[in-house]
Scaffold this active site. Structure first.
Site, PDB file in Angstrom:
ATOM      1  N   HIS A 106      41.535  32.083  30.522  1.00 17.11           N
ATOM      2  CA  HIS A 106      41.367  33.440  31.030  1.00 17.11           C
ATOM      3  C   HIS A 106      40.589  33.391  32.345  1.00 17.11           C
ATOM      4  CE1 HIS A 106      41.991  35.561  26.897  1.00 17.11           C
ATOM      5  NE2 HIS A 106      43.019  34.813  27.262  1.00 17.11           N
ATOM      6  N   GLU A 119      37.968  34.998  33.368  1.00 11.02           N
ATOM      7  CA  GLU A 119      36.510  34.921  33.208  1.00 11.02           C
ATOM      8  C   GLU A 119      36.075  33.495  32.901  1.00 11.02           C
ATOM      9  OE1 GLU A 119      37.805  38.411  30.500  1.00 11.02           O
ATOM     10  OE2 GLU A 119      38.758  36.731  31.503  1.00 11.02           O
ATOM     11  N   CYS A 164      38.025  39.372  26.354  1.00 13.54           N
ATOM     12  CA  CYS A 164      38.259  39.140  24.931  1.00 13.54           C
ATOM     13  C   CYS A 164      36.962  38.619  24.304  1.00 13.54           C
ATOM     14  CB  CYS A 164      39.395  38.130  24.736  1.00 13.54           C
ATOM     15  SG  CYS A 164      38.943  36.436  25.213  1.00 13.54           S
ATOM     16  N   CYS A 200      35.857  35.059  25.715  1.00 15.06           N
ATOM     17  CA  CYS A 200      35.245  35.143  27.046  1.00 15.06           C
ATOM     18  C   CYS A 200      33.889  35.844  26.981  1.00 15.06           C
ATOM     19  CB  CYS A 200      36.184  35.843  28.026  1.00 15.06           C
ATOM     20  SG  CYS A 200      37.595  34.818  28.477  1.00 15.06           S
TER      21      CYS A 200
END
Length: 147
Positions: free
Chosen positions: A73, A75, A101, A104
């Site tokens: 992801h 992040e 999410c 993260c």
């Protein structure tokens, strides 16, 4: 009514969130492109977008258009990039085009990030709930409201 300081912070938040949206365009993912910036003292100290790990082919989805399990992801890419730099994210703000999410969010907490500004809501809100539980300031801004 917003005070001058609040309005100035909103203008900064909008600017960095728009930059994160532009950064997302670097993603090779087809289903969803996400961008993230880590900002400390008005300086961008890291950036990331969703994609495969270094050295892997730049294909995020399999033949059934399902995201491959090893795609990182935005992040996570921005936070792990800091590990290879001389910067640290203590007290910083993370700008991300989509809500983090839960995985993260755990990284955000451990990285010492104190504020998260995100654009689109995610179908699950467990990441946002975890950030709030960790006393991280979470702000959702729909950029389309400010065009």
């Amino acid at each position: 009514m917003m005070t001058g300081k609040d309005d100035k912070q909103l203008q900064l938040d909008l600017r960095y969130l728009r930059m994160a949206r532009i950064w997302a365009e670097n993603s090779y993912c087809e289903r969803r492109k996400v961008g993230a910036l880590v900002v400390k003292d008005k300086t961008i100290i890291s950036d990331g977008y969703n994609g495969t790990p270094s050295g892997f082919e730049n294909v995020c989805e399999d033949e059934n258009n399902i995201t491959k399990p090893y795609v990182l992801h935005a992040e996570a890419n921005a936070i792990t990039k800091l590990a290879r730099s001389s910067n640290n994210s203590d007290g910083s703000t993370l700008y991300v085009t989509a809500a983090p999410c839960i995985e993260c969010s755990k990284l955000i907490i451990q990285a010492g990030i104190k504020r998260v500004v995100y654009g689109e809501k995610y179908r699950l809100d467990d990441g946002i709930k975890l950030l709030t539980k960790a006393n991280i300031e979470v702000v959702q801004i729909n950029l389309d409201d400010y065009q």
